[in-house]
Enzyme design. Structure first.
Site, PDB file in Angstrom:
ATOM      1  N   VAL A   1      10.039 -76.682  -8.302  1.00 13.54           N
ATOM      2  CA  VAL A   1      11.131 -76.324  -7.391  1.00 13.54           C
ATOM      3  C   VAL A   1      10.927 -74.884  -6.936  1.00 13.54           C
ATOM      4  O   VAL A   1      10.605 -74.016  -7.741  1.00 13.54           O
ATOM      5  CB  VAL A   1      12.504 -76.467  -8.083  1.00 13.54           C
ATOM      6  CG1 VAL A   1      13.620 -76.002  -7.167  1.00 13.54           C
ATOM      7  CG2 VAL A   1      12.744 -77.915  -8.507  1.00 13.54           C
ATOM      8  N   LYS A   2      11.096 -74.689  -5.636  1.00  9.18           N
ATOM      9  CA  LYS A   2      11.049 -73.310  -5.098  1.00  9.18           C
ATOM     10  C   LYS A   2      12.447 -72.916  -4.677  1.00  9.18           C
ATOM     11  O   LYS A   2      13.133 -73.656  -3.962  1.00  9.18           O
ATOM     12  CB  LYS A   2      10.100 -73.247  -3.901  1.00  9.18           C
ATOM     13  CG  LYS A   2      10.244 -71.960  -3.096  1.00  9.18           C
ATOM     14  CD  LYS A   2       9.043 -71.665  -2.248  1.00  9.18           C
ATOM     15  CE  LYS A   2       9.050 -72.324  -0.904  1.00  9.18           C
ATOM     16  NZ  LYS A   2       8.015 -71.789   0.000  1.00  9.18           N
ATOM     17  N   THR A   3      12.871 -71.747  -5.124  1.00 12.71           N
ATOM     18  CA  THR A   3      14.206 -71.293  -4.751  1.00 12.71           C
ATOM     19  C   THR A   3      14.182 -69.783  -4.564  1.00 12.71           C
ATOM     20  O   THR A   3      13.126 -69.163  -4.591  1.00 12.71           O
ATOM     21  CB  THR A   3      15.239 -71.726  -5.822  1.00 12.71           C
ATOM     22  OG1 THR A   3      16.552 -71.565  -5.284  1.00 12.71           O
ATOM     23  CG2 THR A   3      15.126 -70.923  -7.114  1.00 12.71           C
TER      24      THR A   3
END
Ligand code: 5RP
Length: 278
Positions: A170-172
């Site tokens: 996940v990229k956040t």
């Protein structure tokens, strides 16, 4: 996990450190010729410094040396431009294409809380169903709409949803209390850099994110819009892979300034108005 997906993940996350420095250069897929990426030749000297390049198929084909040792994570969603409703995205690149291009991963955005939230989540589910068949890791990007707060509650919700649907990475964005976002997400998180910050602030954010549980970065503007992109990526690598502090990394960035390769052109001095929205 089967060999294929493990092997691809090992091309994204360094087997030595378990972390990654991904260089994000996909911005043109909705922003057009972004500052720092107008001429893709500017990023060529940076590519070998990245563990993985996050890129669209168009730029991969036209601008990246097929002999590169850097792995590829392919941006496979798109649709609206910066002028439209950003959450109106769909899958734009097939799994067959990702395999043909020898990608080590595919990535798409989800827009939790935005107009088309549900469609972007079901797109993610469909992408993962297909990716699973071929052992292809999926990176979910928790894109933040204009009205959304970038706080631990909201980003924690979006990251957890992405992991529950089955994303492998996940990229956040980094935020206060980032450890809460990382604790609530059972898959590796990498942070985007967001809009251009002074170099020391971007490096401090990187150090804080790693300390709070991020497994690396998928960073764009804070590298390619720096006055020394080569120095910045070296500095980010030192934090992510060598445990350097932001101060130590900043010294590295300074020392690298003036070295050949990757220096910004004068036309790249100003940050685009459009990018302030992302
Ligand atoms: C845009 C993206 C970019 O890859 C992401 O925002 C990382 O770049 P930056 O560090 O410039 O924020 O996914 O939707």
């Amino acid at each position: 996990m089967d060999f294929g997906i493990k092997n691809r993940l090992s091309k994204i996350f360094s087997p030595k450190t378990g972390r990654t420095v991904m260089l994000a250069v996909d911005h043109g897929y909705f922003q057009g010729p972004t500052t720092g990426l107008r001429d893709m030749k500017n990023i060529i000297p940076l590519v070998p410094q990245a563990d993985c390049l996050f890129v669209t198929r168009g730029i991969l084909r036209t601008s990246i040396d097929p002999a590169t040792k850097t792995s590829i994570c392919l941006r496979v969603s798109g649709g609206p431009s910066i002028l439209g409703e950003l959450s109106n995205e769909d899958i734009t690149t097939s799994m067959e294409e990702a395999l043909r291009l020898n990608a080590s991963g595919v990535g798409m955005s989800i827009f939790v809380g935005a107009k088309n939230e549900d469609r972007t989540i079901s797109n993610l589910g469909r992408l993962i169903n297909e990716a699973q068949r071929y052992g292809m890791p999926v990176l979910a990007i928790t894109a933040v709409g204009k009205e959304m707060a970038r706080d631990a509650r909201y980003l924690g919700l979006a990251c957890r949803m992405a992991a529950e649907i089955g994303a492998n990475i996940v990229k956040t964005y980094y935020c206060e209390d980032f450890h809460k976002v990382a604790e609530g997400c059972p898959v590796p998180i990498v942070i985007a850099g967001g809009k251009k910050l002074p170099e020391m602030e971007a490096l401090q954010m990187t150090e804080d994110a790693i300390r709070a549980g991020a497994r690396g970065v998928d960073m764009g503007r804070n590298i390619f819009q720096s006055d020394s992109p080569a120095g910045m990526i070296k500095a980010v690598r030192a934090i992510v892979h060598k445990g350097a502090t932001a101060r130590e990394a900043f010294d590295l960035y300074h020392a690298s300034k003036g070295e050949s390769g990757g220096k910004r052109s004068s036309s790249a001095e100003a940050v685009d108005e459009s990018m302030e929205k992302v």
